[in-house]
Design an enzyme around this catalytic site. Sequence first.
Site, PDB file in Angstrom:
ATOM      1  N   ASP A 158      89.748   7.547  60.396  1.00 30.78           N
ATOM      2  CA  ASP A 158      88.370   7.992  60.608  1.00 30.78           C
ATOM      3  C   ASP A 158      87.680   7.005  61.539  1.00 30.78           C
ATOM      4  O   ASP A 158      86.758   6.288  61.156  1.00 30.78           O
ATOM      5  CB  ASP A 158      87.649   8.066  59.256  1.00 30.78           C
ATOM      6  CG  ASP A 158      86.320   8.807  59.349  1.00 30.78           C
ATOM      7  OD1 ASP A 158      86.074   9.450  60.386  1.00 30.78           O
ATOM      8  OD2 ASP A 158      85.531   8.734  58.393  1.00 30.78           O
ATOM      9  N   GLU A 206      84.693  17.340  67.744  1.00 33.59           N
ATOM     10  CA  GLU A 206      83.600  18.053  67.075  1.00 33.59           C
ATOM     11  C   GLU A 206      82.730  18.883  68.024  1.00 33.59           C
ATOM     12  O   GLU A 206      82.374  18.440  69.118  1.00 33.59           O
ATOM     13  CB  GLU A 206      82.729  17.012  66.365  1.00 33.59           C
ATOM     14  CG  GLU A 206      81.722  17.612  65.414  1.00 33.59           C
ATOM     15  CD  GLU A 206      81.275  16.577  64.400  1.00 33.59           C
ATOM     16  OE1 GLU A 206      80.066  16.438  64.207  1.00 33.59           O
ATOM     17  OE2 GLU A 206      82.153  15.910  63.809  1.00 33.59           O
ATOM     18  N   LYS A 262      86.468  20.758  65.389  1.00 30.44           N
ATOM     19  CA  LYS A 262      85.760  20.401  64.164  1.00 30.44           C
ATOM     20  C   LYS A 262      84.409  21.108  64.126  1.00 30.44           C
ATOM     21  O   LYS A 262      83.595  20.966  65.041  1.00 30.44           O
ATOM     22  CB  LYS A 262      85.572  18.883  64.117  1.00 30.44           C
ATOM     23  CG  LYS A 262      85.308  18.298  62.753  1.00 30.44           C
ATOM     24  CD  LYS A 262      85.392  16.783  62.847  1.00 30.44           C
ATOM     25  CE  LYS A 262      85.180  16.118  61.505  1.00 30.44           C
ATOM     26  NZ  LYS A 262      85.215  14.641  61.630  1.00 30.44           N
ATOM     27  N   THR A 318      84.308  20.766  58.472  1.00 27.18           N
ATOM     28  CA  THR A 318      83.780  19.531  57.895  1.00 27.18           C
ATOM     29  C   THR A 318      82.480  19.790  57.143  1.00 27.18           C
ATOM     30  O   THR A 318      82.015  20.926  57.055  1.00 27.18           O
ATOM     31  CB  THR A 318      83.584  18.486  59.013  1.00 27.18           C
ATOM     32  OG1 THR A 318      83.261  17.222  58.431  1.00 27.18           O
ATOM     33  CG2 THR A 318      82.485  18.906  59.987  1.00 27.18           C
ATOM     34  N   PHE A 331      84.071  16.344  51.290  1.00 23.70           N
ATOM     35  CA  PHE A 331      83.588  14.966  51.297  1.00 23.70           C
ATOM     36  C   PHE A 331      83.589  14.382  49.890  1.00 23.70           C
ATOM     37  O   PHE A 331      83.256  15.056  48.929  1.00 23.70           O
ATOM     38  CB  PHE A 331      82.170  14.914  51.876  1.00 23.70           C
ATOM     39  CG  PHE A 331      82.137  14.920  53.384  1.00 23.70           C
ATOM     40  CD1 PHE A 331      83.082  15.597  54.128  1.00 23.70           C
ATOM     41  CD2 PHE A 331      81.143  14.237  54.062  1.00 23.70           C
ATOM     42  CE1 PHE A 331      83.058  15.598  55.517  1.00 23.70           C
ATOM     43  CE2 PHE A 331      81.088  14.222  55.450  1.00 23.70           C
ATOM     44  CZ  PHE A 331      82.047  14.910  56.177  1.00 23.70           C
TER      45      PHE A 331
END
Length: 316
Positions: free
Chosen positions: A17, A96, A132, A156, A178
């Site tokens: 990450d 993303e 993403k 996400t 998450f």
Amino acid sequence: MTTRLDSLKTHSLVVADTGDLEAIRRYRPHDATTNPSLLLKAFDLPGYQSLIDEELAAVKAEFQNRQTRVERAVDRLAVAKGTEIARHIPGRISTEVAARLSFDEEASVRKAHELIEHYDRRGVGRDRVLIKLASTWEGIRAAERLEREGIQCNLTLLFSEAQAQACFDAGVFLVSPFVGRVTDWYKQATGRDYAPDEDPGVRFVRGVCERAGRGGYDTVVMGASFRTVGQVLALAGCPRLTISPALLEELAAEEGEVAPAVTIPAAGERPAPLDEPAFRWGHNQDAMANDKLAEGIRRFDEDQRTLESRLAERLG
């Protein structure tokens, strides 16, 4: 003696990450990610400056409009960084779509196509890229369309069972439920700390893994947003885990075996797919999920705007 990181890799694919190439070289993750937040963190790194200058020069030469230059610069930087990272990992790079497009299906699809085209021009095939998107109804619908075209996606900001089920129904390649942000919400609401096995974020991601297994869905579950090594180890066995460099360093520094903590059940009968009203109602019933999805989109957008502002300054 085996490190905890090496042992963890026998149970879960580890994803970095970070956009920091040095960390990627050091910890050898399978996949990695890039987004405006991570690009912003890397913006002042000495090794990043020549890349920024090169991409901004190309944007200046191609476009006259200032706002267009800034928007294109963000995409070019993300893809340039992603291309660089892809050379150091065996798997995929997640890139993303801007958070401000989270409620616009058509714009999200267009932006995904643009990103894939940028990667293609740099010699990185779509089989090495995950687009993403936020796990809104519109983001999930965009992903469903992209998957049909052979463009695989990473959904996400996933905080609710309704979001997870809708992603499974849509056949997306990967979801990122998450951990840390879920736990943050409950700690603030209750004023208490949680041991890893009772941690609300850990339990949520375990539930998503179980839902995927029971339904026999092909979607990969990747735990994300970890706060502690304890949370990471409590999700050993989750198909993928995306982990920050600080936690990767802790895991690499400790010797010991890691036992699997997530059990994927055998496939059974699938529930009926969620339609839009059922999705919105199910998500609405989870106060934590509503709060954290909205907050997450705002935070990603704030980082995007800050990055755009920094790029505008460099463009002059």
